[in-house]
Design an enzyme around this catalytic site. Structure first.
Site, short mmCIF file in Angstrom:
data_model
loop_
_atom_site.label_atom_id
_atom_site.label_comp_id
_atom_site.label_asym_id
_atom_site.label_seq_id
_atom_site.Cartn_x
_atom_site.Cartn_y
_atom_site.Cartn_z
N HIS A 184 21.34 46.36 -17.09
CA HIS A 184 21.63 46.21 -15.66
C HIS A 184 23.11 45.88 -15.49
O HIS A 184 23.86 45.85 -16.47
CB HIS A 184 20.70 45.20 -14.99
CG HIS A 184 20.76 43.81 -15.55
ND1 HIS A 184 21.87 43.01 -15.47
CD2 HIS A 184 19.82 43.07 -16.19
CE1 HIS A 184 21.62 41.85 -16.03
NE2 HIS A 184 20.37 41.86 -16.49
N CYS A 209 11.31 27.13 -25.25
CA CYS A 209 11.31 28.09 -24.14
C CYS A 209 11.31 29.49 -24.73
O CYS A 209 12.23 29.86 -25.46
CB CYS A 209 12.53 27.91 -23.24
SG CYS A 209 12.65 29.26 -22.03
N HIS A 220 24.80 43.33 -17.94
CA HIS A 220 25.18 43.86 -19.26
C HIS A 220 26.37 44.80 -19.12
O HIS A 220 27.29 44.79 -19.94
CB HIS A 220 24.03 44.66 -19.89
CG HIS A 220 22.73 43.91 -19.96
ND1 HIS A 220 21.61 44.28 -19.26
CD2 HIS A 220 22.38 42.78 -20.65
CE1 HIS A 220 20.62 43.44 -19.51
NE2 HIS A 220 21.07 42.51 -20.34
N CYS A 243 14.34 31.69 -23.65
CA CYS A 243 15.60 31.42 -24.35
C CYS A 243 15.45 31.62 -25.86
O CYS A 243 16.45 31.67 -26.58
CB CYS A 243 16.05 29.98 -24.15
SG CYS A 243 16.35 29.52 -22.45
N HIS A 252 14.99 30.06 -16.83
CA HIS A 252 13.78 30.87 -16.63
C HIS A 252 12.80 30.25 -15.64
O HIS A 252 11.77 30.86 -15.32
CB HIS A 252 13.10 31.15 -17.98
CG HIS A 252 13.99 31.97 -18.87
ND1 HIS A 252 14.88 31.41 -19.75
CD2 HIS A 252 14.17 33.31 -18.94
CE1 HIS A 252 15.56 32.38 -20.36
NE2 HIS A 252 15.15 33.53 -19.88
N LYS A 298 20.90 34.47 -10.23
CA LYS A 298 21.38 35.31 -11.33
C LYS A 298 20.59 36.62 -11.37
O LYS A 298 19.37 36.61 -11.26
CB LYS A 298 21.21 34.57 -12.65
CG LYS A 298 21.72 35.36 -13.84
CD LYS A 298 21.33 34.72 -15.15
CE LYS A 298 21.76 35.59 -16.32
NZ LYS A 298 21.11 35.27 -17.57
N LYS A 329 16.27 40.49 -15.40
CA LYS A 329 15.02 41.26 -15.40
C LYS A 329 13.84 40.36 -15.02
O LYS A 329 12.97 40.73 -14.25
CB LYS A 329 14.81 41.86 -16.78
CG LYS A 329 13.59 42.73 -16.85
CD LYS A 329 12.92 42.60 -18.19
CE LYS A 329 11.52 43.15 -18.12
NZ LYS A 329 10.72 42.70 -19.26
N CYS A 363 12.77 25.08 -17.56
CA CYS A 363 13.98 25.66 -18.16
C CYS A 363 14.87 26.11 -17.01
O CYS A 363 14.40 26.81 -16.11
CB CYS A 363 13.60 26.86 -19.03
SG CYS A 363 15.00 27.94 -19.34
N1 MSP Z 1 20.58 38.89 -27.57
C1 MSP Z 1 21.28 37.82 -26.98
C2 MSP Z 1 22.72 37.81 -27.39
C3 MSP Z 1 22.96 37.74 -28.86
S1 MSP Z 1 24.66 37.85 -29.23
C4 MSP Z 1 24.77 37.45 -30.83
C5 MSP Z 1 21.21 37.91 -25.48
N2 MSP Z 1 20.93 39.12 -24.97
S2 MSP Z 1 20.85 39.48 -23.39
O1 MSP Z 1 20.36 40.82 -23.30
O2 MSP Z 1 20.13 38.48 -22.68
O3 MSP Z 1 22.32 39.51 -22.91
C6 MSP Z 1 22.97 38.39 -22.40
C7 MSP Z 1 24.34 38.84 -21.95
O4 MSP Z 1 24.23 39.92 -21.00
C8 MSP Z 1 25.14 37.79 -21.20
O5 MSP Z 1 25.79 36.88 -22.06
C9 MSP Z 1 26.10 38.68 -20.46
O6 MSP Z 1 27.04 39.21 -21.33
C10 MSP Z 1 25.20 39.79 -19.99
N3 MSP Z 1 24.50 39.44 -18.75
C11 MSP Z 1 23.16 39.49 -18.53
N4 MSP Z 1 22.91 39.14 -17.23
C12 MSP Z 1 24.07 38.86 -16.60
C13 MSP Z 1 24.41 38.52 -15.28
N5 MSP Z 1 23.53 38.39 -14.30
N6 MSP Z 1 25.73 38.37 -15.00
C14 MSP Z 1 26.69 38.54 -15.95
N7 MSP Z 1 26.39 38.86 -17.20
C15 MSP Z 1 25.09 38.96 -17.59
O7 MSP Z 1 21.44 36.93 -24.82
#
Ligand code: MSP
Length: 648
Positions: free
Chosen positions: A17, A125, A20, A128, A145, A294, A297, A142
């Site tokens: 999304h 959690c 990412h 997390c 979440h 935030k 998903k 949490c």
């Molecule tokens: N798999 C772990 C990361 C491991 S790194 C060694 C993880 N994955 S995640 O799919 O949840 O991705 C988290 C990251 O996605 C955040 O740190 C950020 O880079 C990005 N984001 C996900 N949602 C976001 C927002 N709503 N806003 C900004 N960035 C976000 O955590």
């Protein structure tokens, strides 16, 4: 120099999304910026494919975990090129090389005594994938979440993180740039004031099998973070790949604040245990929110990057996200905000500057960049100064991940250059042969501004920069628009270069409010052909009748000829909201000389269709005769006043 920049590896329990996409766009922009500075760059992203959440998501789809992760990982991989994002490495934690290295590292840390077996009870959690402390909970839930964690007791392996606590604190103190922006460095230091607990790094296979087995105990798999963080090493060939040492020495990680603790605490202590120096910088950004929540998903409020690209275009999306979010703070996503940025910053400011300047170069200089004269004109000196300040701010802000500030500085140059046109009035210079030298200097300076803008905008808007480079006759590969050391100074545009005609850079999104929506006081309905009806016998109108006319000062922000008409110009004016007005002035004014003008306008006329375009107002002009020919001269105001000011 060398740059190694990483994004988090994203969980494959959901499709990408905007959150990412943002992190990945930032990493791509930074990579392009470092390449512009002449660096050799390695940009890595990838997918995190082990753990409870992923096994669960696969189960829900009724497929095995491997089939599932292959599919979603491919969705991530295929999304990035759609955003003009081109990572050098795409790592997956299911890659066999990665798995082997994780096991080697676990064995090494275990052998040196930094991993031990113990019983543990805690609040886990699932979202997390970690145990939370009581302190972290908000109303028992949490904070990320919004569900209560589960009390779990089990025997597990632990990493002696506490052993490295003081070393980490000292490291952060002696390396002020280690965690930025500063608020996150402070957050980590404040967390480290409490004693650090050891980190549980295993899960029993009775509970979870979708993970990497511990090499020293096959009845456990490793906890996701001990697996995932190591991707930053395996992706560059740890331990003995030929490029490993070179890249690791300059490693920079980019994350959002959700995963600050694993990156700022678990990871550097793990590296200390492995015997490696920590990465050099951790860049932390805030969240993209929708209505203060935030985007995620699990909350179900996600915006898909592919849909945004289809609606607004790649470069608009890239520009919008980088300009709108102050790096480190949260930002709100909204469609109106994208439309506003596109129309105002991109179409009006940048797009207009490009089209007016190139149109004048084509018209007054046959499309050839002229030779400038030596000039001490203050307008030229100021322009050079604004450009030079922009270049140094740009280097500094982009190096420090303050993209929003860098873009502000670039827009200061754009805005100054637009004013430079209005102040120099090239259309006036063009009709006075003795002013030819001055005209050439003004045109040269405008071409030079456009070249510098192409150069500095290329990391943010790569497609637009290619179009601009082609339009300027330089071509996309040219070092003058592709290398900051070779092109990042004023006055390098080779005179004699031939421009090429290109399409408008940013067509506006037209969402114009009608007069009926805006104006409470409508003039009385008048029957066509019977205007005398409301006048008295002498043709006079009353003050009340005059008052029904809404006269305003309008600022022209965009102008173009209407197709199939020699007489009409389509103008976008600010009164102060934006409107389209079609004006019969094309025989007397060119589009270029209209932009930036303040004119007088009747703002509450009923909209009228002219050559298929709806006009929302009428400009006032005086009719006069020059050399026996009819001419229109637009009415204007003498002093600078705000667009939209009432005229009474
Ligand atoms: N798999 C772990 C990361 C491991 S790194 C060694 C993880 N994955 S995640 O799919 O949840 O991705 C988290 C990251 O996605 C955040 O740190 C950020 O880079 C990005 N984001 C996900 N949602 C976001 C927002 N709503 N806003 C900004 N960035 C976000 O955590």
């Amino acid at each position: 120099m060398t740059t190694y920049i990483t994004t988090p590896i994203y969980y494959v329990n959901a499709e990408p999304h905007l959150g990412h996409a943002f992190t990945t766009i930032v990493a791509d922009t930074y990579s392009r910026f470092r390449r512009l500075c002449g660096d050799e760059v390695r940009f890595q992203t990838g997918t995190d494919e082990h753990g409870d959440k992923i096994a669960e998501a696969a189960g829900k789809e009724g497929v095995g975990p491997k089939e599932y992760v292959d599919r979603i990982s491919a969705v991530f991989r295929n999304t990035w090129p759609l955003l003009q994002v081109f990572p050098d490495t795409f790592i997956r934690t299911t890659d066999s090389e990665h798995i082997k290295t994780v096991q080697d590292i676990l064995q090494y840390v275990y052998d040196q005594g930094d991993i031990y077996f113990d019983e543990y009870s805690g609040l886990y959690c699932k979202g997390c994938e970690r145990f939370l402390t009581e302190k972290e909970l908000v109303d028992g839930n949490c904070p990320d979440h919004q569900v209560p964690p589960k009390e779990i007791t089990e025997q597990n392996y632990f990493f002696r993180m506490s052993k490295y606590q003081q070393r980490l604190i000292d490291y952060i103190h002696t390396h002020p740039e280690f965690i930025t922006p500063e608020r996150y460095r402070n957050e980590v230091l404040s967390f480290l004031q409490e004693p650090l607990e050891d980190l549980c790094i295993s899960r029993p296979t009775s509970r979870l099998t979708w993970g990497i087995r511990l090499p020293f105990d096959q009845s456990f798999v490793t906890y996701v973070w001990f697996d995932a963080l190591i991707n930053y090493l395996t992706g560059i060939g740890y331990p003995d790949g030929p490029d490993f040492a070179r890249y690791w020495a300059v490693a920079e990680h980019l994350i959002a604040k959700d995963i600050l603790k694993p990156h700022a605490i678990y990871w550097p202590t793990m590296l200390m245990a492995i015997g490696l120096t920590p990465f050099i910088r951790l860049h932390v950004h805030g969240y993209w929110n929708i209505d203060d929540t935030k985007m995620s998903k699990s909350i179900g409020n996600v915006v898909r990057p592919g849909e945004l690209v289809a609606e607004y275009g790649i470069d608009t999306l890239r520009y919008f996200t980088l300009r709108e979010m102050s790096f480190g703070l949260d930002a709100s996503f909204g469609h109106e905000a994208i439309v506003a940025r596109k129309n105002s910053d991109l179409a009006n400011d940048l797009g207009n500057l490009f089209s007016r300047s190139t149109a004048m170069l084509l018209k007054y200089s046959n499309g050839v960049v002229p030779q400038p004269s030596d000039s001490d004109d203050p307008l030229d000196e100021d322009l050079r100064l604004v450009a030079t300040v922009m270049l140094s701010r740009y280097r500094e802000t982009f190096t420090n991940f303050q993209f929003h500030l860098g873009l502000q500085s670039i827009w200061e140059l754009i805005s100054y250059a637009n004013k430079y046109i209005v102040r120099n009035e090239p259309w006036v210079l063009a009709v006075a042969p003795e002013k030819k030298d001055r005209l050439d200097t003004v045109l040269y300076n405008l071409a030079e501004c456009l070249r510098l803008l192409t150069l500095v905008l290329s990391p943010v808007m790569p497609e637009t920069a290619v179009k601009m480079a082609v339009g300027l006759g330089l071509g996309a590969g040219n070092a003058l628009v592709g290398n900051l050391d070779q092109g990042g100074a004023w006055g390098l545009f080779p005179a004699g270069t031939c421009l090429q005609k290109i399409e408008a850079l940013f067509p506006r999104i037209e969402k114009i409010k009608t007069v009926e929506d805006k104006s409470p006081s409508q003039p009385k309905k008048q029957k066509k052909g019977n205007v005398q009806e409301n006048k008295d016998e002498e043709g006079l109108i009353t003050f009340e009748q005059f008052r029904t006319v809404d006269l305003r000062v309008a600022e022209v922000v965009a102008a173009e000829r209407l197709k199939n008409s020699d007489k009409l110009l389509k103008l976008t004016v600010k009164v102060p909201e934006e409107r389209i007005v079609v004006a019969g002035i094309a025989e007397f004014y060119t589009p270029e000389e209209m932009v930036g003008r303040l004119v007088l306008m009747v703002a509450n006329l009923k909209p009228a269709q002219l050559m298929g375009v709806t006009s929302h107002g009428m400009l006032l002009a005086a009719k006069t005769e020059v050399d026996g020919k009819q001419r229109l001269v637009l009415s204007t105001v003498g002093d600078r006043v705000e667009a939209g000011s009432k005229v009474s």
